[in-house]
Design an enzyme around this catalytic site. Structure first.
Site, PDB file in Angstrom:
ATOM      1  N   GLU A  90      50.091  49.309  57.451  1.00  0.00           N
ATOM      2  CA  GLU A  90      48.696  49.256  56.992  1.00  0.00           C
ATOM      3  C   GLU A  90      47.709  48.846  58.066  1.00  0.00           C
ATOM      4  OE1 GLU A  90      51.123  48.566  55.002  1.00  0.00           O
ATOM      5  OE2 GLU A  90      50.679  49.628  53.144  1.00  0.00           O
ATOM      6  N   HIS A 159      51.772  41.964  43.363  1.00  0.00           N
ATOM      7  CA  HIS A 159      51.246  43.321  43.186  1.00  0.00           C
ATOM      8  C   HIS A 159      50.145  43.392  42.144  1.00  0.00           C
ATOM      9  CE1 HIS A 159      54.907  44.183  45.376  1.00  0.00           C
ATOM     10  NE2 HIS A 159      54.530  45.428  45.534  1.00  0.00           N
TER      11      HIS A 159
END
Lengths: 361, 401
Positions: A90, A159
């Site tokens: 990322e 998450h």
């Protein structure tokens, strides 16, 4: 009560209208339903078709058709150059997207979820958000960061975080948190055309939900303005302001309140930065009561910001009761199903707050 | 008999004529250009490296000498301004590393882009188009003639094709790869030069950037400016593998003596060729040295000895060594070099004086240029009672349309 004859008359009327191709006049003709996923997909498709510089970069966006299928079909249509699969890096690919934007392209950088964007947050904030200011207007950064944000179902603590407040905090970013399909289509197109870095916070649970799309919304030049909220449901007794999934919660609460004779005005923020205080202020001036609803944590959240701004403005004097926030519980998200449900605001929580403010049983 | 005599003499005359001709020819070539040996390179995953010999014209020689001297004088003047507290905050000087920036610049084409860390003054000077000395010094002083109107400061200076000036160690590397992606995407004949220090060479995102640059075959020249210290930590103390030119793994690499400007230039030419011929990225490690500390708040002697610094200055100075090369080759005269030094001193001193007396931007610009459009017309100031207007400084944005 429609009889068979009436129905067939109606249908033939509709058929005739369709045949006469009077779409723009007859709104009766099927208000099309579209899922949020498809709305996002068509926004991406239309913008990529319109502007050669627009490309998508992220994990699984190409050959996998998107982890959540938002980019389905786009790689087949546009190929390797414009829909690019990245390794699981990322920080690296975000910096690359930002650099490409600085050099004149229009990247759409997808995060599988915004939880993973924390790896890249330095590039989003320090490289993307601040550069226009630091260069005194020499280098703008037209990049979109998009992906699911906030709680899903059963994905647990790492998450499930909502990043709305974090990104809304940063000058130089524009932050969008859409609710339904129309929001998603119009605002994603606006984000892609925008000359600045835009954080586009979607919601995984809404991807599969269908919403009506007006003809206007279906057209390929449909843009919604960034920084403008929408009154999703007009009302007069109390204002409920929310973003993303919490708009659904608020609308459900508003329905139940309606059966008690309380008409709630539900504001769908659409954007977190800029925050449309004008719409909120006008509404509170009318209803004199305010509840802010959000799925994120309470501390230093969007609700805290809205309430602080109300306090500091003339709108404070329109309140008959202190404004309150209904938020997610101040805990990392548990996995246990019942606990997870309890960790997020439900319509009953909004109802409880409304009844308390309006002093109704 | 007489005819034979004349014939032999004629031949001799012809020979003498030829000799004179070549002697004159050699004399002309000898003073307008010269060949030099480059310093030995070390190669990683490359069968052939840059040329061991290069030709330098007199005009280029004088130009490079002037550019390096200007950078040296610029940084020296900045040091004085900093000590006088006219420049604030962070200030990272390039003195000692001039041959890297100027050597690369000598080979780069106008279309090529560069991005570097906070040790950026030399680079922004080279890339700035208008009044570059004032653009740099005024930015450091924080006044309106600065390339970022004083709003960026030492680490955030930009110019066409130059993407800063970046404050976060390593962040510039993925950004530079993004620029390379844009070049490939638009099929532009350009390379992206991505500079970072030995201190950044272990940063995770650098490896993420390497991987993608190689995977997608992007036209990047990665340049590790190894000045032997990451802030106060020597390479031996911060890197398990100090062969930085090999750290790109499958990316080919070259170690270069960065104190020798012609070696740098030659290696850059080689690298540009490598990239534009579709071979993907390449990694250059330039051995170099900084005379000052990490920044001007670092005396630079707690982690290295005074002797070491002095030794480098006396035996390995890039400008001194270059001028010796030129003088030895009779390519320039001592006078010509002195003239340039005098010219540089005057130019940089002049620019310094002009930059010193500049004004700061108006207070209203505090809230300008947050966004490239007027999505927020009013920006909250320190209290809820006052706002500042948001405006876009016109005629500057590169990527608006």
């Amino acid at each position: 009560m429609a009889t068979v004859k009436n129905t067939s008359n109606l249908l033939s009327l509709v058929g005739k209208s369709l045949n006469r191709r009077s779409f723009s006049v007859s709104k009766v003709a099927a208000a099309k339903q579209m899922t949020v996923r498809d709305a996002l997909n068509s926004a991406l498709d239309e913008e990529m078709s319109r502007d050669e510089r627009v490309f998508i970069i992220g994990e699984e966006v190409a050959q996998y058709d998107g982890a959540y299928k938002v980019t389905r079909g786009l790689w087949k249509k546009y190929g390797d150059k414009r829909v690019i699969d990245t390794p699981i890096t990322e920080m690296g690919f975000t910096g690359i997207a930002v650099g490409a934007a600085m050099a004149g392209l229009r990247p759409v950088c997808e995060y599988m979820t915004f939880n993973f964007a924390m790896q890249a947050i330095d590039q989003i904030v320090n490289s993307a958000a601040k550069t226009f200011y630091m260069s005194a207007g020499l280098v703008n950064v037209p990049v979109v960061f998009r992906g699911p944000n906030g709680a899903a179902a059963g994905v647990a603590a790492q998450h499930s975080q909502c990043y709305g407040a974090w990104y809304a905090h940063v000058p130089g970013l524009k932050v969008i948190s859409p609710y339904n399909s129309e929001d998603c289509k119009g605002l994603l197109k606006a984000a892609i055309r925008d000359p600045d870095p835009v954080v586009f916070l979607e919601n995984e649970l809404l991807y599969g939900v269908q919403y009506p799309m007006s003809d206007q919304a279906l057209a390929n030049d449909f843009i919604l303005p960034i920084g403008k909220a929408k009154i999703e449901r007009p009302g007069k007794h109390i204002t409920i302001v929310a973003h993303s999934k919490a708009v659904e919660t608020s609308l459900q609460a508003a329905n139940e309140l309606s059966s008690k004779g309380i008409e709630a005005e539900v504001i769908n923020l659409r954007s977190l930065r800029p925050l449309d205080m004008n719409t909120i202020n006008a509404s509170v001036a009318k209803t004199n009561h305010l509840i802010s609803v959000e799925q994120g944590w309470p501390t230093a959240g969007m609700g805290a910001e809205i309430l602080a701004r109300i306090m500091e403005s003339e709108t404070f004097f329109h309140l008959d009761q202190p404004a309150v926030r209904v938020t997610g519980v101040d805990v990392p998200m548990p996995y246990t199903k019942s606990l997870e449900a309890a960790a997020l605001p439900a319509p009953k929580d909004v109802l409880e707050a409304a009844k308390k403010l309006l002093k109704v049983k | 008999m007489l005819r034979l005599y004349f014939l032999i003499n004629a031949q001799k005359i012809l020979q003498i004529k030829k000799c004179l001709k070549s002697f004159n020819h050699a004399k002309t070539r000898y003073t307008t250009e010269a060949k030099f040996q480059t310093k030995p390179y070390r190669l990683h995953r490359l069968d052939k490296g840059p040329e061991p010999e290069t030709t330098l014209t007199k005009s280029d020689a004088l130009k490079y000498f002037e550019l390096m001297s200007t950078v040296r004088k610029l940084e020296a003047n900045i040091n004085i301004l900093y000590k006088a507290k006219i420049i604030r905050g962070f200030c990272h000087l390039y003195s000692g590393q001039e041959a890297v920036a100027v050597g690369m610049y000598a080979a780069l084409r106008p279309s090529d882009a560069a991005i570097t860390s906070y040790r950026c003054h030399a680079w922004i000077y080279l890339y700035s188009k208008e009044d570059p000395l004032v653009a740099v010094i005024a930015e450091l002083v924080g006044t309106r003639a600065g390339c970022s109107r004083g709003k960026g400061g030492s680490m955030h200076m930009y110019a066409p094709n130059f993407y800063g000036g970046n404050g976060i160690v390593g962040a510039q590397v993925p950004l530079g790869v993004g620029v390379a992606l844009a070049f490939k995407y638009t099929q532009k004949d350009a390379v992206s030069v991505v500079l970072y220090g030995d201190g950044a060479a272990n940063n995770g995102q650098v490896f993420e950037a390497f991987n993608i640059a190689k995977l997608w075959n992007l036209p990047c020249i990665f340049v590790c400016e190894n000045n032997q210290y990451g802030m106060g930590t020597s390479t031996a103390r911060h890197s398990a593998n100090t062969e930085f030119y090999t750290r790109g793994d499958v990316i080919p690499g070259i170690w270069i003596d960065g104190m020798d400007i012609l070696s740098v230039r030659e290696a850059t030419r080689f690298s540009i060729n490598h990239c534009v011929s579709g071979k993907g990225p390449i990694l250059l490690e330039v051995y170099t040295y900084r005379y000052f500390g990490h920044s001007l708040s670092d005396p630079g002697t707690s982690y290295r000895t005074h002797d070491e610094i002095q030794k480098m200055r006396h035996t390995n100075d890039p400008i001194k060594n270059f001028s010796n090369q030129l003088l030895t080759a009779n390519l320039v005269t001592q006078d010509e070099l002195h003239q340039i030094e005098a010219k540089v001193k005057k130019e940089v001193d002049d620019a310094t004086e002009r930059a010193k007396i500049g004004k700061e931007i108006e207070m209203e610009e505090l809230t300008y240029d947050i966004y490239a459009n007027d999505v927020m017309k009013e920006i909250r100031l320190t209290t809820p009672f006052r706002t500042g207007p948001h405006k876009v400084t016109v005629n500057r944005s590169q990527n608006l349309k």
